[in-house]
Scaffold this active site. Structure first.
Site, PDB file in Angstrom:
ATOM      1  N   ASP A 113      59.767  -7.222  88.362  1.00 23.63           N
ATOM      2  CA  ASP A 113      60.880  -7.372  88.767  1.00 23.63           C
ATOM      3  C   ASP A 113      61.539  -5.979  89.407  1.00 23.63           C
ATOM      4  O   ASP A 113      63.000  -5.994  89.785  1.00 23.63           O
ATOM      5  CB  ASP A 113      61.881  -8.193  88.248  1.00 23.63           C
ATOM      6  CG  ASP A 113      61.480  -9.467  88.247  1.00 23.63           C
ATOM      7  OD1 ASP A 113      61.129 -10.267  89.267  1.00 23.63           O
ATOM      8  OD2 ASP A 113      61.319 -10.232  86.934  1.00 23.63           O
ATOM      9  N   ASP A 173      57.712 -15.056  94.295  1.00 22.45           N
ATOM     10  CA  ASP A 173      58.681 -14.272  94.255  1.00 22.45           C
ATOM     11  C   ASP A 173      58.350 -12.756  94.480  1.00 22.45           C
ATOM     12  O   ASP A 173      59.232 -11.804  94.994  1.00 22.45           O
ATOM     13  CB  ASP A 173      59.540 -14.300  92.857  1.00 22.45           C
ATOM     14  CG  ASP A 173      59.839 -15.844  92.502  1.00 22.45           C
ATOM     15  OD1 ASP A 173      58.834 -16.768  92.656  1.00 22.45           O
ATOM     16  OD2 ASP A 173      60.995 -16.058  91.848  1.00 22.45           O
ATOM     17  N   THR A 233      53.242 -24.768  89.306  1.00 23.69           N
ATOM     18  CA  THR A 233      54.615 -24.347  89.428  1.00 23.69           C
ATOM     19  C   THR A 233      55.327 -24.039  88.100  1.00 23.69           C
ATOM     20  O   THR A 233      54.704 -24.236  87.166  1.00 23.69           O
ATOM     21  CB  THR A 233      55.726 -25.613  90.059  1.00 23.69           C
ATOM     22  OG1 THR A 233      56.790 -24.980  90.444  1.00 23.69           O
ATOM     23  CG2 THR A 233      55.829 -26.760  88.954  1.00 23.69           C
ATOM     24  N   ARG A 245      63.629 -22.180  96.485  1.00 28.75           N
ATOM     25  CA  ARG A 245      63.481 -21.001  96.441  1.00 28.75           C
ATOM     26  C   ARG A 245      62.641 -20.045  96.786  1.00 28.75           C
ATOM     27  O   ARG A 245      62.658 -19.122  97.624  1.00 28.75           O
ATOM     28  CB  ARG A 245      64.376 -20.365  95.316  1.00 28.75           C
ATOM     29  CG  ARG A 245      64.875 -18.974  95.363  1.00 28.75           C
ATOM     30  CD  ARG A 245      66.191 -18.511  94.365  1.00 28.75           C
ATOM     31  NE  ARG A 245      65.473 -18.632  93.024  1.00 28.75           N
ATOM     32  CZ  ARG A 245      65.632 -19.522  92.295  1.00 28.75           C
ATOM     33  NH1 ARG A 245      66.570 -20.607  92.214  1.00 28.75           N
ATOM     34  NH2 ARG A 245      65.250 -19.290  90.794  1.00 28.75           N
ATOM     35  N   TRP A 249      61.575 -17.162  99.551  1.00 31.47           N
ATOM     36  CA  TRP A 249      61.232 -15.820  99.203  1.00 31.47           C
ATOM     37  C   TRP A 249      60.146 -15.500 100.307  1.00 31.47           C
ATOM     38  O   TRP A 249      60.217 -14.383 100.709  1.00 31.47           O
ATOM     39  CB  TRP A 249      60.824 -15.639  97.637  1.00 31.47           C
ATOM     40  CG  TRP A 249      61.562 -15.610  96.782  1.00 31.47           C
ATOM     41  CD1 TRP A 249      61.471 -16.526  95.407  1.00 31.47           C
ATOM     42  CD2 TRP A 249      62.938 -15.098  96.459  1.00 31.47           C
ATOM     43  NE1 TRP A 249      62.323 -16.425  94.781  1.00 31.47           N
ATOM     44  CE2 TRP A 249      63.241 -15.409  95.118  1.00 31.47           C
ATOM     45  CE3 TRP A 249      63.649 -14.283  97.178  1.00 31.47           C
ATOM     46  CZ2 TRP A 249      64.526 -15.248  94.375  1.00 31.47           C
ATOM     47  CZ3 TRP A 249      64.710 -13.931  96.676  1.00 31.47           C
ATOM     48  CH2 TRP A 249      65.181 -14.213  95.532  1.00 31.47           C
TER      49      TRP A 249
END
Length: 393
Positions: A113, A173, A233, A245, A249
């Site tokens: 991240d 993501d 998932t 979401r 992404w």
């Protein structure tokens, strides 16, 4: 006479179109003005609490984080965007203050991240101030992120936990964090960073996406063969569902990948994802999706404003790269999304909602975590979408 009436008709249509465009510009400007006022309240709230960053507002209580939380860069990034709109010196001071609270993440090597944390905060700061110290932070952060790349697998590892289940997990993501590496590869003339990005983007295209261009959330790879051994998932409705979401992404990621590389396969991918989202039978008319596209819809099924914000920002940029008819289609969707998000249905009242801008986002429904609440990344991508629209209207 006939030509006269035809001319009047065309003139009327032109004026109507101009008035409509002007009306939407007013919506965007007013939404940015409100974002400024609400963000200033949020910034003052934690000004004298070192290291604190806003996260959400649940059950009447604010939730906060330090820089370690994956969302830490979003509030500083929002401050940079609203400063860009208003040039308010108070916002500039707060943007610098809260950005500094994230700096230690330039050394982070234990998760993927870093791009969210640093590029949203220091990246926007560098863009608007050209502060060379921000550039140094970003370059170091890119080096840290690159340590998570395994050339045997060809992707950046997302998580280090649940090793009994996942050998080498990569979540959709992660496509968002490649932008930091692309920037760094250009700044430092480091071709290896670009090779990492292209490998990750291509393998994600190959293994994350289904024939309809929906995507899995988590794909875990065998570390020896570099091939998937699990597709699951973590935050969606089911392993084979389209978590909202996550789809956004993917759209956003392949849009900027095309912008930065001009590789046509990324433009094609972004457009395919856009078509999947826009034409999905469970997409509401206002284009604010439910938290998963495959969840059984009932009257109380939560929406996810954050997914809509990411989608709106991505479609606004994607519209720059397509033909006129496709651009019109994309921007009609964006306008519906922004008008809805800017309405009382989704925009909080000044000083309420924990000083977040938007309501009704969904973080991780299966864990009953952050359901129907404001989220800092919803606000970030909302003000980014508004900022992009302001430059185009």
């Amino acid at each position: 006479m006939r030509r006269y009436f035809l001319a009047l008709l065309l003139t009327g249509l032109l004026w109507n179109n101009l008035a409509h465009a002007q009306n939407f510009k007013t919506v965007v400007d007013q939404a940015l003005d409100f974002a400024e006022r609400q963000s200033l309240l949020m910034a003052r709230k934690y000004e004298h609490q070192p290291g604190v960053l806003p996260r959400s507002f649940e059950a009447g209580k604010s939730t906060i984080s330090d820089s370690r939380w994956w969302c830490s860069g979003f509030f500083p990034g929002s401050l940079w965007y609203v400063y860009e709109h208003s040039k308010n010196p108070a916002l500039l001071a707060f943007a610098k203050l809260y950005t500094a609270r994230v700096e230690r993440e330039k050394f982070t090597t234990d998760n993927h991240d870093v791009g969210f944390m640093l590029y949203c905060s220091f990246g926007n700061g560098l863009r608007l101030t050209n502060d060379t110290s921000y550039k140094a932070v970003l370059l170091k952060g890119a080096q840290s992120l690159a340590t998570r790349y395994d050339p045997k697998v060809g992707l950046i590892r997302s998580w280090d936990h649940n090793k009994a289940i996942w050998q080498y997990p990569v979540i959709i993501d992660n496509i968002m964090n490649l932008e930091l590496l692309l920037w760094a590869s250009k700044q430092s003339v480091n071709e290896q960073l670009k090779k990492i990005v292209l490998s990750h983007a291509d393998k994600t295209m190959e293994h994350h996406f289904r024939p309809d261009f929906s995507s899995y959330h988590v794909v875990s790879y065998n570390r020896q063969t570099g091939l998937p051994h699990k597709k699951q998932t973590h935050q969606g409705y089911a392993d084979d569902s389209a978590w909202s979401r996550g789809q956004a992404w993917g759209l956003y990621g392949y849009t900027y990948l095309y912008r930065e590389t001009r590789e046509k396969r990324y433009l094609d991918q972004a457009m395919h994802i856009a078509d999947f989202l826009i034409n999905h039978p469970k997409m509401p008319k206002d284009f604010i999706p439910y938290w998963d596209y495959d969840v059984p819809v009932q009257t109380n099924t939560p929406r996810d404003a954050s997914a809509a914000c990411i989608m709106a920002s991505a479609l606004t940029e994607l519209s720059d790269f397509v033909d006129a008819d496709t651009k019109k289609k994309y921007m009609e969707v964006v306008e519906k999304q922004i008008r809805t998000l800017a309405s009382d249905e989704y925009t909080a009242k000044l000083g309420e909602n924990g000083n977040f801008i938007l309501m009704h986002s969904t973080g991780a429904f299966p864990f009953k975590s952050e359901v129907d609440v404001p989220l800092t990344y919803a606000d970030y991508y909302y003000v980014e979408a508004l900022s992009r629209l302001k430059k185009r209207l």
